[in-house]
Write a protein that holds these residues in place. Structure first.
Motif, PDB file in Angstrom:
ATOM      1  N   GLN A 431       3.091  -3.234   3.151  1.00 43.14           N
ATOM      2  CA  GLN A 431       1.839  -3.712   2.572  1.00 43.14           C
ATOM      3  C   GLN A 431       1.769  -5.242   2.590  1.00 43.14           C
ATOM      4  O   GLN A 431       2.760  -5.928   2.760  1.00 43.14           O
ATOM      5  N   HIS A 432       0.572  -5.743   2.443  1.00 40.34           N
ATOM      6  CA  HIS A 432       0.335  -7.178   2.301  1.00 40.34           C
ATOM      7  C   HIS A 432      -0.037  -7.415   0.833  1.00 40.34           C
ATOM      8  O   HIS A 432      -0.449  -6.483   0.151  1.00 40.34           O
ATOM      9  N   ASN A 433       0.084  -8.639   0.374  1.00 38.36           N
ATOM     10  CA  ASN A 433      -0.520  -8.948  -0.914  1.00 38.36           C
ATOM     11  C   ASN A 433      -1.023 -10.370  -0.915  1.00 38.36           C
ATOM     12  O   ASN A 433      -0.726 -11.155  -0.014  1.00 38.36           O
ATOM     13  N   GLN A 434      -1.834 -10.679  -1.914  1.00 39.55           N
ATOM     14  CA  GLN A 434      -2.478 -11.979  -1.958  1.00 39.55           C
ATOM     15  C   GLN A 434      -2.181 -12.576  -3.317  1.00 39.55           C
ATOM     16  O   GLN A 434      -2.305 -11.897  -4.333  1.00 39.55           O
ATOM     17  N   ARG A 435      -1.757 -13.835  -3.323  1.00 38.37           N
ATOM     18  CA  ARG A 435      -1.422 -14.475  -4.599  1.00 38.37           C
ATOM     19  C   ARG A 435      -2.651 -15.199  -5.136  1.00 38.37           C
ATOM     20  O   ARG A 435      -3.323 -15.921  -4.401  1.00 38.37           O
ATOM     21  N   THR A 436      -2.900 -14.999  -6.405  1.00 35.84           N
ATOM     22  CA  THR A 436      -4.050 -15.656  -7.021  1.00 35.84           C
ATOM     23  C   THR A 436      -3.610 -16.315  -8.324  1.00 35.84           C
ATOM     24  O   THR A 436      -2.634 -15.887  -8.943  1.00 35.84           O
ATOM     25  N   PHE A 437      -4.320 -17.371  -8.718  1.00 37.16           N
ATOM     26  CA  PHE A 437      -4.001 -18.117  -9.941  1.00 37.16           C
ATOM     27  C   PHE A 437      -5.170 -17.969 -10.892  1.00 37.16           C
ATOM     28  O   PHE A 437      -6.321 -18.078 -10.481  1.00 37.16           O
ATOM     29  N   HIS A 438      -4.853 -17.713 -12.157  1.00 39.53           N
ATOM     30  CA  HIS A 438      -5.909 -17.341 -13.093  1.00 39.53           C
ATOM     31  C   HIS A 438      -5.986 -18.264 -14.289  1.00 39.53           C
ATOM     32  O   HIS A 438      -4.962 -18.576 -14.916  1.00 39.53           O
ATOM     33  N   PHE A 439      -7.202 -18.648 -14.584  1.00 39.03           N
ATOM     34  CA  PHE A 439      -7.474 -19.496 -15.740  1.00 39.03           C
ATOM     35  C   PHE A 439      -7.045 -18.760 -17.012  1.00 39.03           C
ATOM     36  O   PHE A 439      -7.241 -17.560 -17.141  1.00 39.03           O
ATOM     37  N   THR A 440      -6.453 -19.487 -17.951  1.00 39.42           N
ATOM     38  CA  THR A 440      -6.128 -18.865 -19.238  1.00 39.42           C
ATOM     39  C   THR A 440      -6.792 -19.647 -20.363  1.00 39.42           C
ATOM     40  O   THR A 440      -7.070 -20.842 -20.229  1.00 39.42           O
ATOM     41  N   ILE A 719      -3.445  -5.886  -3.368  1.00 43.63           N
ATOM     42  CA  ILE A 719      -2.506  -5.373  -2.377  1.00 43.63           C
ATOM     43  C   ILE A 719      -3.295  -4.743  -1.235  1.00 43.63           C
ATOM     44  O   ILE A 719      -4.379  -4.209  -1.453  1.00 43.63           O
ATOM     45  N   CYS A 720      -2.754  -4.835  -0.059  1.00 43.53           N
ATOM     46  CA  CYS A 720      -3.496  -4.412   1.123  1.00 43.53           C
ATOM     47  C   CYS A 720      -2.600  -3.706   2.114  1.00 43.53           C
ATOM     48  O   CYS A 720      -1.376  -3.852   2.089  1.00 43.53           O
ATOM     49  N   SER A 721      -3.255  -2.990   3.001  1.00 40.01           N
ATOM     50  CA  SER A 721      -2.556  -2.355   4.095  1.00 40.01           C
ATOM     51  C   SER A 721      -3.407  -2.536   5.333  1.00 40.01           C
ATOM     52  O   SER A 721      -4.635  -2.475   5.253  1.00 40.01           O
ATOM     53  N   PHE A 722      -2.783  -2.768   6.459  1.00 36.78           N
ATOM     54  CA  PHE A 722      -3.531  -2.940   7.703  1.00 36.78           C
ATOM     55  C   PHE A 722      -2.649  -2.369   8.796  1.00 36.78           C
ATOM     56  O   PHE A 722      -1.738  -3.023   9.283  1.00 36.78           O
ATOM     57  N   ILE A 723      -2.849  -1.091   9.113  1.00 34.90           N
ATOM     58  CA  ILE A 723      -1.921  -0.386   9.993  1.00 34.90           C
ATOM     59  C   ILE A 723      -2.675   0.372  11.076  1.00 34.90           C
ATOM     60  O   ILE A 723      -3.589   1.141  10.787  1.00 34.90           O
ATOM     61  N   ALA A 743      15.038  12.577  15.391  1.00 31.13           N
ATOM     62  CA  ALA A 743      14.591  11.825  14.226  1.00 31.13           C
ATOM     63  C   ALA A 743      14.181  12.775  13.107  1.00 31.13           C
ATOM     64  O   ALA A 743      13.480  13.748  13.350  1.00 31.13           O
ATOM     65  N   VAL A 744      14.643  12.478  11.898  1.00 29.41           N
ATOM     66  CA  VAL A 744      14.236  13.289  10.750  1.00 29.41           C
ATOM     67  C   VAL A 744      13.132  12.539  10.025  1.00 29.41           C
ATOM     68  O   VAL A 744      13.307  11.416   9.583  1.00 29.41           O
ATOM     69  N   SER A 745      12.001  13.148   9.932  1.00 29.04           N
ATOM     70  CA  SER A 745      10.865  12.520   9.277  1.00 29.04           C
ATOM     71  C   SER A 745       9.880  13.635   9.030  1.00 29.04           C
ATOM     72  O   SER A 745       9.936  14.670   9.677  1.00 29.04           O
ATOM     73  N   ASN A 746       8.958  13.460   8.096  1.00 30.03           N
ATOM     74  CA  ASN A 746       7.942  14.488   7.871  1.00 30.03           C
ATOM     75  C   ASN A 746       7.140  14.666   9.147  1.00 30.03           C
ATOM     76  O   ASN A 746       6.861  15.747   9.596  1.00 30.03           O
ATOM     77  N   ASP A 747       6.765  13.555   9.728  1.00 28.41           N
ATOM     78  CA  ASP A 747       6.178  13.536  11.056  1.00 28.41           C
ATOM     79  C   ASP A 747       6.311  12.100  11.510  1.00 28.41           C
ATOM     80  O   ASP A 747       6.710  11.236  10.739  1.00 28.41           O
ATOM     81  N   LEU A 748       5.976  11.821  12.725  1.00 26.04           N
ATOM     82  CA  LEU A 748       6.200  10.456  13.192  1.00 26.04           C
ATOM     83  C   LEU A 748       4.926   9.620  13.198  1.00 26.04           C
ATOM     84  O   LEU A 748       4.761   8.725  14.006  1.00 26.04           O
ATOM     85  N   LYS A 749       4.072   9.895  12.253  1.00 25.89           N
ATOM     86  CA  LYS A 749       2.856   9.078  12.118  1.00 25.89           C
ATOM     87  C   LYS A 749       3.163   7.895  11.201  1.00 25.89           C
ATOM     88  O   LYS A 749       3.919   8.027  10.241  1.00 25.89           O
ATOM     89  N   PRO A 750       2.555   6.751  11.475  1.00 24.39           N
ATOM     90  CA  PRO A 750       2.775   5.629  10.547  1.00 24.39           C
ATOM     91  C   PRO A 750       2.144   5.920   9.175  1.00 24.39           C
ATOM     92  O   PRO A 750       1.190   6.680   9.096  1.00 24.39           O
ATOM     93  N   ARG A 751       2.714   5.347   8.178  1.00 24.00           N
ATOM     94  CA  ARG A 751       2.220   5.554   6.820  1.00 24.00           C
ATOM     95  C   ARG A 751       2.012   4.209   6.143  1.00 24.00           C
ATOM     96  O   ARG A 751       2.834   3.321   6.291  1.00 24.00           O
ATOM     97  N   ALA A 752       0.943   4.140   5.373  1.00 30.07           N
ATOM     98  CA  ALA A 752       0.713   2.964   4.538  1.00 30.07           C
ATOM     99  C   ALA A 752       1.227   3.294   3.160  1.00 30.07           C
ATOM    100  O   ALA A 752       0.882   4.339   2.613  1.00 30.07           O
ATOM    101  N   VAL A 753       2.078   2.439   2.616  1.00 36.92           N
ATOM    102  CA  VAL A 753       2.504   2.635   1.234  1.00 36.92           C
ATOM    103  C   VAL A 753       1.957   1.467   0.438  1.00 36.92           C
ATOM    104  O   VAL A 753       2.248   0.317   0.731  1.00 36.92           O
ATOM    105  N   LEU A 754       1.124   1.772  -0.551  1.00 42.92           N
ATOM    106  CA  LEU A 754       0.593   0.724  -1.417  1.00 42.92           C
ATOM    107  C   LEU A 754       1.320   0.829  -2.741  1.00 42.92           C
ATOM    108  O   LEU A 754       1.456   1.928  -3.290  1.00 42.92           O
ATOM    109  N   SER A 755       1.793  -0.311  -3.237  1.00 41.99           N
ATOM    110  CA  SER A 755       2.603  -0.245  -4.438  1.00 41.99           C
ATOM    111  C   SER A 755       2.319  -1.468  -5.308  1.00 41.99           C
ATOM    112  O   SER A 755       2.360  -2.599  -4.843  1.00 41.99           O
TER     113      SER A 755
END
Ligand SMILES: *[C@@H]1O[C@H](CO)[C@@H](O)[C@H](O)[C@H]1NC(C)=O
Ligand SMILES: *[C@@H]1O[C@H](CO)[C@@H](O)[C@H](O)[C@H]1NC(C)=O
Ligand SMILES: *[C@@H]1O[C@H](CO)[C@@H](O)[C@H](O)[C@H]1NC(C)=O
Ligand SMILES: *[C@@H]1O[C@H](CO)[C@@H](O)[C@H](O)[C@H]1NC(C)=O
Ligand SMILES: CC(=O)N[C@H]1CO[C@H](CO)[C@@H](O)[C@@H]1O
Length: 841
Positions: A431-440, A719-723, A743-755
């Motif tokens: 995943q990708h993520n973006q940092r942001t700064f927030h006024f308090t 958070i982002c995904s671009f696959i 190869a042991v895998s559920n299938d061989l398709k790419p997966r995006a995991v967002l966390s």
């Protein structure tokens, strides 16, 4: 006509300066001891080969409260080694006076690594460079008679040996070497000595040979390394530092030594004046894959987490924020996709460990700029191949063992069984993520400032005690206890000295060896000047209002840390060395030998103005934009757990403290080529803060609007995904079927995991498109192909969860009927936050 100067008696007064092991391959580090050996292929622990993924985390650059999380995040990122330098000047601030407390508790740091079941590498140096003040050497070393650093010089060698022995003994007492059952598998002596050796010639060669023998004689029971030292003495392993060790380094000349890469820069450290620095996840992954494909077995990310140069600990011109672009950013937050892409790479390499560590290496050219490198154990059918495309501009297709592979420009694809692509450096699945700064609210609540100004009563010659004919060298005077040194002189002008024409204003020219200064004449602010990291020396030229009678010059010279590289560090200079006034009727007046008085440090420093209590100074209601002024206010800790930063954009140059803790030097008035300060956000670790009434104190040299300073929090909640569906799928392990590895895998398709970050869940799916979307995390847009139900499907899978997994496949989202046959990409942007509290709470 003679020029009457007040010739000041030059009297030198004596100045009394106040003075991993990942589940399957876990080693039992509690047993009596491990033997670390090596051959060309790899390092071995008790005879067992291993792949080492190491990351640099320097203990003094983070509060000790943060160490545990940093280490566990590094482990989660697939590392099994943590590396740190040892920092002589913080451990022995005065000769024979030691400090191993708080952030400097080296033993606690290495014990934590052990508790996380990881290995460690200790780089003792004790010269370490590291963008650290004076390269880690204590200031007091400069005052040792006849010393020359880092060469065959008895005084230096004696003190170096004493310190190295002390550190080794401390580590031994805590049983931290692998030979004692501890985590440390490698130790380093000296640091990138190769180019010093050229400067010191035979003395350098004698010194480096002595250093190797001395290190060995301490009896750690683990191998010693020297980085960037091609002609290393036989007893030690030479290692590579650089960005592309897999392509630029042939390995040690001794064929019984392994290929170890001690510094693979994850970005570039920054000094004031530098624009932002980047190194993409794809480029690092490419370089690391290449290194393992030529037989490398250990990589160390420099830095895996940079942290902060608190207080005055940075080297000359180096900003407090250190390697913020590393996989864990300045605040220890995951910088994605860098962190995740490297984790995926480590996992892929580990999956191929057998072939890598025991297979036979061969290479196959696949065309101009295309190459296959493979490791194979033929009778066991264990094989891994690295297909590389060195063309930086063009993607390509290669045929390997009868099968076609798409190889993106400048990439390495890892074929885990010499067939299935398990990782491609250009295809980011994490995943990708973006940092942001927030006024308090804390920015505006209680935004009441007090001040104590030094600018209204700058010292004149009369007030000084240290007097010489010429201005004195600054490092010699400040002795690394402060950045500041006042230079003062006075001179007399007769009426006939002044220009007859009123439109001619005399110009004062002050030359300095570095690093910055503020000039006052007759108690009035005249101007400021500074050098740069490359050209530390500079000259300040300013028109000045002089008068008949006695005139006073007061210059506050400042340094931004001591240099950390090069030969003869002990001779580096700073401070004012010459000064003239031009444009007088009587010609140019040279004040360089006029008699100079010096004062070390600021009044506010002597009176402890930076402390939480505010010291012995008279604090008054603040007036803003005053040079040489201490400012302070109180603020409450922002709620929540997000990191806290202070935005110093409105300020000029100075130092910042919170509750007496130095957060570093700031310099917002020095803009880089893109017109912005190199750093304006300063990290305040939460462990420095109390719930209420924290004291923020600044010393401002030039003037600034302190009441516009903001208290902000830091999030990586977007958070982002671009696959692309072309990306390699996820292989979990290999299994033997009919003597074939599959190869042991559920299938061989790419997966995006967002966390989401800890304690947060996905509250909203801001964007989702399956088709040909465009843009970057934080700003995706729909392309001309798009399946209508993408957003709904993603929402269903993700909203309300801490993390979710999405298969990237037409079978899930369907296709856009207007775009038959296109390769689709899944782009998702989601927002994490803490679960909403219910009304009753
Ligand atoms: C590790 O080694 C120690 C000492 O030999 C032994 O007591 C302990 O049971 C071992 N632990 C594991 C998990 O094997
Ligand atoms: C080597 O050391 C000797 C003294 O031990 C000194 O006289 C000589 O100048 C040094 N040479 C270099 C190149 O540093
Ligand atoms: C620093 O001070 C020492 C004496 O303490 C002197 O010998 C040396 O020349 C000084 N260095 C400079 C550059 O002024
Ligand atoms: C978002 O991306 C579009 C193009 O994809 C661009 O024109 C626009 O300037 C971007 N907006 C921001 C805030 O970056
Ligand atoms: C060996 C190597 O790659 N060295 C590079 C390290 O990084 C610096 C700064 O980016 C470059 O100047 C070197 O060439």
């Amino acid at each position: 006509m003679s020029l009457l100067r007040v010739r000041l008696a030059a009297a030198v007064a004596v100045l009394a300066v106040a003075a991993l092991a990942l589940a399957a391959d876990a080693y039992n580090l509690t047993k009596p001891g491990s033997v670390i050996t090596y051959d060309r292929r790899s390092l071995m622990v008790d005879g067992r080969r291993e792949l080492f993924f190491s990351g640099s985390i320097h203990y003094p650059r983070s509060p000790y409260h943060a160490w545990g999380d940093l280490i566990s995040r590094a482990k989660e990122g697939g590392l099994n080694v943590i590396e740190s330098y040892v920092f002589w000047n913080v451990h022995e601030p005065e000769m024979g006076v030691y400090n191993f407390e708080g952030r400097y508790d080296m033993i606690k740091f290495f014990k934590l690594i052990q508790e996380h079941d990881m290995f460690a590498m200790v780089r003792i140096g004790p010269f370490v460079q590291a963008e650290w003040n004076h390269g880690g050497l204590p200031y007091w070393l400069r005052e040792v008679p006849d010393i020359i650093f880092r060469t065959d010089n008895e005084p230096f060698k004696k003190l170096m040996q004493k310190f190295v022995t002390l550190i080794v003994n401390k580590l031994k007492d805590a049983k931290l070497f692998a030979s004692q059952g501890g985590p440390i598998i490698l130790a380093q002596i000296e640091n990138e000595y190769q180019h010093m050796e050229a400067a010191f010639k035979q003395n350098g060669t004698r010194y480096i040979e002595w250093a190797a023998k001395m290190a060995i004689s301490t009896g750690t029971g683990v191998p010693w390394i020297m980085c960037k030292q091609i002609k290393a003495p036989h007893e030690v392993i030479p290692t590579c530092n650089g960005r592309h060790c897999g392509d630029t380094w042939p390995g040690p000349t001794d064929k019984d030594k392994p290929l170890l890469w001690t510094e693979n820069w994850t970005a570039q450290y920054r000094v004031f004046g530098d624009p932002p620095s980047q190194r993409s996840a794809e480029d690092i992954a490419f370089a690391v894959s290449r290194f393992f494909s030529v037989g490398g077995t250990m990589v160390n990310y420099y830095m895996y987490h940079g942290g902060t140069n608190f207080g005055r600990t940075g080297a000359s011109f180096v900003m407090p924020r250190y390697y913020d672009e590393a996989p864990l950013d300045e605040f220890g937050m995951y910088k994605e996709p860098k962190w995740g892409h490297l984790r995926d790479l480590h996992q892929a390499l580990r999956l191929c460990k057998k072939a890598l560590l025991w297979g036979k290496l061969s290479t196959q050219p696949l065309g101009k700029l295309y190459e296959a490198r493979l490791f194979e154990i033929p009778d066991k059918k264990v094989c891994v191949a690295f297909l590389s495309n060195h063309n930086t501009k063009e993607d390509g297709t290669v045929t390997f063992r009868g099968q076609q592979y798409f190889v993106p420009r400048r990439s390495v694809s890892i074929l885990g069984d010499c067939k299935t692509v398990v990782f491609s450096t250009q295809h980011v699945n994490s995943q990708h993520n973006q940092r942001t700064f927030h006024f308090t609210d804390q920015t505006v609540q209680n935004n009441v400032w007090e001040m104590y100004t030094e600018g209204d009563t700058v010292p004149t010659y009369k007030l000084t005690t240290v007097r010489t004919e010429q201005p004195l060298e600054a490092f010699n005077m400040t002795k690394d206890k402060t950045d500041y040194l006042w230079y003062t002189t006075s001179f007399k002008l007769d009426p006939e000295d002044l220009p007859f024409r009123h439109d001619i204003v005399p110009v004062m020219e002050v030359s300095s060896h570095g690093h910055a200064m503020v000039l006052y004449v007759n108690g009035k602010y005249v101007g400021k000047g500074h050098g740069t990291k490359i050209n530390k020396a500079f000259t300040l030229e300013n028109p000045v209002q002089v008068k008949v009678g006695i005139n006073h010059v007061s210059i506050l010279s400042s340094t931004l840390g001591m240099q950390d590289s090069g030969a003869y560090l002990e001779h580096r200079q700073a401070g004012v060395h010459s000064i003239t006034i031009q444009g007088l009727n009587t010609g140019t007046m040279d004040l360089s030998n006029n008699g100079w008085g010096h004062i070390v440090g600021l009044e506010g420093e002597r009176k402890q103005a930076h402390t939480e209590k505010g010291g012995d100074v008279q604090w008054q209601p603040a007036v803003f934009d005053k040079p040489l002024t201490w400012y302070r206010r109180r603020f409450d800790m922002p709620s929540g757990e997000d990191p806290v930063v202070i935005d110093l954009n409105p300020m000029g140059k100075g130092m910042i403290f919170v509750n007496g803790e130095g957060l570093g030097r700031y310099w917002s008035s020095y803009k880089h080529a893109l017109g912005r300060p190199s750093q304006y956000l300063y990290h305040v670790p939460r462990c420095f803060l109390k719930p209420t009434g924290n004291v923020l104190t600044l010393f401002e040299e030039e003037g600034g609007k302190a009441d516009a300073i903001m208290v902000l929090t830091v999030k990586r909640d977007n958070i982002c995904s671009f696959i692309s569906e072309k990306n390699p799928g996820h292989v979990r392990s290999w299994e033997r079927k009919d003597s074939q590895l599959v190869a042991v895998s559920n299938d061989l398709k790419p997966r995006a995991v967002l966390s989401c970050p800890e304690k947060k869940t996905i509250q909203q799916v801001v964007f989702a498109s399956y088709g040909n979307p465009l843009g970057i995390c934080g700003n995706y847009t729909v392309g001309n192909c798009h399946t209508p139900k993408a957003k709904e499907l993603v929402e269903k899978a993700c909203v309300g969860k801490r993390s979710c997994e999405l298969v990237v496949s037409h079978e899930v989202y369907g296709g856009d009927i207007n775009c038959p046959g296109t390769t689709a990409t899944l782009a998702v942007q989601a927002k994490c936050s803490k679960r909403q509290r219910t009304a009753e709470q």
